[in-house]
Design an enzyme around this catalytic site. Structure first.
Site, PDB file in Angstrom:
ATOM      1  N   CYS A 134       0.846  -1.207   0.000  1.00  0.00           N
ATOM      2  CA  CYS A 134       0.000   0.000   0.000  1.00  0.00           C
ATOM      3  C   CYS A 134       0.882   1.259   0.000  1.00  0.00           C
ATOM      4  O   CYS A 134       1.666   1.458  -0.906  1.00  0.00           O
ATOM      5  CB  CYS A 134      -0.969  -0.048   1.183  1.00  0.00           C
ATOM      6  SG  CYS A 134      -2.352   1.128   1.008  1.00  0.00           S
ATOM      7  N   HIS A 227      -4.191  -5.084  -0.767  1.00  0.00           N
ATOM      8  CA  HIS A 227      -4.106  -5.691   0.567  1.00  0.00           C
ATOM      9  C   HIS A 227      -4.452  -7.170   0.592  1.00  0.00           C
ATOM     10  O   HIS A 227      -5.434  -7.578   1.209  1.00  0.00           O
ATOM     11  CB  HIS A 227      -5.021  -4.932   1.528  1.00  0.00           C
ATOM     12  CG  HIS A 227      -4.565  -3.547   1.835  1.00  0.00           C
ATOM     13  ND1 HIS A 227      -3.502  -3.282   2.674  1.00  0.00           N
ATOM     14  CD2 HIS A 227      -5.018  -2.348   1.402  1.00  0.00           C
ATOM     15  CE1 HIS A 227      -3.326  -1.970   2.750  1.00  0.00           C
ATOM     16  NE2 HIS A 227      -4.228  -1.387   1.991  1.00  0.00           N
ATOM     17  N   GLU A 229      -2.973  -9.121   2.392  1.00  0.00           N
ATOM     18  CA  GLU A 229      -2.721  -9.526   3.780  1.00  0.00           C
ATOM     19  C   GLU A 229      -3.923  -9.292   4.701  1.00  0.00           C
ATOM     20  O   GLU A 229      -3.915  -9.730   5.862  1.00  0.00           O
ATOM     21  CB  GLU A 229      -1.497  -8.782   4.332  1.00  0.00           C
ATOM     22  CG  GLU A 229      -1.751  -7.379   4.869  1.00  0.00           C
ATOM     23  CD  GLU A 229      -1.968  -6.309   3.799  1.00  0.00           C
ATOM     24  OE1 GLU A 229      -2.218  -5.154   4.164  1.00  0.00           O
ATOM     25  OE2 GLU A 229      -1.891  -6.646   2.593  1.00  0.00           O
TER      26      GLU A 229
END
Length: 300
Positions: A134, A227, A229
């Site tokens: 990010c 994202h 994750e």
């Protein structure tokens, strides 16, 4: 509008402002040094007056608990966190730069930008590879390749399908199918032309949210602009947080089943997160030479 307030002899401020989409918002902020001397924060905020009073009550009535927590945090920081001066002569396999909620702030206005630039520059001779996520990816792209980020007038928010670049059949992307989902949550974009002009490769992009994953073919540094994750509930937590500030905030796209916030979101991207990070670690393990600390690496 800003107004001063006081509760139990602790001053705090009420603020009104406009959000990114010109909606009115308000909240309370406290930065009283006498109240916060027992904790590791310099200020805190609350959306409502009862919430602010509750926080002040907690800090005033639980000093021993606050001191114990601060000391535990300090011990953890001393054991697990180091300054660059403490480790500058060491060599590492990977530098990971994660996201931060500061993406709309110009890089040069971020208070630790110069420090981060120093760390990134140091990493070119002391770290074998870099991974950015990010804002961290945007920061690495800016400092290493002079690729800018651009603010957009709305939030890219939801789970978007990304198309895999079939021309780049790297070991890093083994196990991926042609299209895979990836959570997105940002007010900025990194433009495809800038990336290609910098000699970088786009590994995945979305028709709705743009470029999602970038790689440097020379260093194999990886820049993940979204994202993978995230946990299943992370976008929900962000949605509820944003809704406190702006009741008219839009639902994250393609996230809640049937757009019903009462239904539990399904983590459809988790297998790809495991694949990507496992492949990344495996690739680093295969590529890093055992004596790389004695070489000049990443000269570019």
């Amino acid at each position: 509008m800003n107004t001063a307030n006081n509760y139990r002899n602790i001053p705090f401020q009420y603020r009104e402002w406009k959000t990114w989409n010109d909606k009115p918002a308000s909240g309370y902020t406290c930065n009283d040094k006498s109240l916060l001397k027992h904790v590791n924060v310099v200020s805190f905020s609350a959306m409502t007056l009862p919430e602010m009073k509750k926080r002040i009550d907690y800090y005033l009535d639980n000093v021993e608990e606050c001191v114990a927590t601060r000391e535990l945090n300090n011990l953890a920081a001393a054991e697990f966190y180091k300054t660059l001066d403490q480790i500058k002569d060491n060599f590492y396999d990977v530098l990971i730069v994660t996201g931060a909620p500061i993406e709309t702030i110009p890089f040069q206005d971020v208070k630790y930008w110069e420090e981060l630039k120093t760390i990134i520059l140091w990493s070119k001779s002391h770290v074998f590879r870099r991974l950015g996520i990010c804002w961290g990816a945007q920061a690495l792209l800016k400092e290493l390749h002079n690729v800018e980020k651009y603010t957009i007038n709305y939030k890219l928010f939801g789970v978007f399908d990304h198309s895999l670049n079939q021309a780049k059949q790297y070991r890093l992307m083994q196990g991926f199918i042609d299209r895979f989902p990836m959570p997105v949550s940002r007010f900025t974009e990194t433009r495809q032309k800038d990336i290609l002009d910098a000699g970088l490769e786009i590994l995945a992009k979305s028709n709705e949210s743009g470029v999602g994953m970038v790689r440097c073919s020379d260093t194999k540094d990886l820049f993940i602009l979204n994202h993978l994750e995230y946990d299943a509930k992370t976008l929900n937590d962000e949605f509820l947080r944003d809704k406190l500030e702006n009741p008219e905030v839009s639902l994250p796209k393609n996230y809640f089943p049937n757009d019903n916030i009462a239904l539990k979101p399904i983590n459809r991207w988790k297998p790809y997160a495991f694949l990507l990070f496992s492949n990344f670690i495996n690739e680093v393990y295969r590529d890093v030479p055992f004596d790389f600390c004695n070489k000049t690496i990443n000269k570019a």
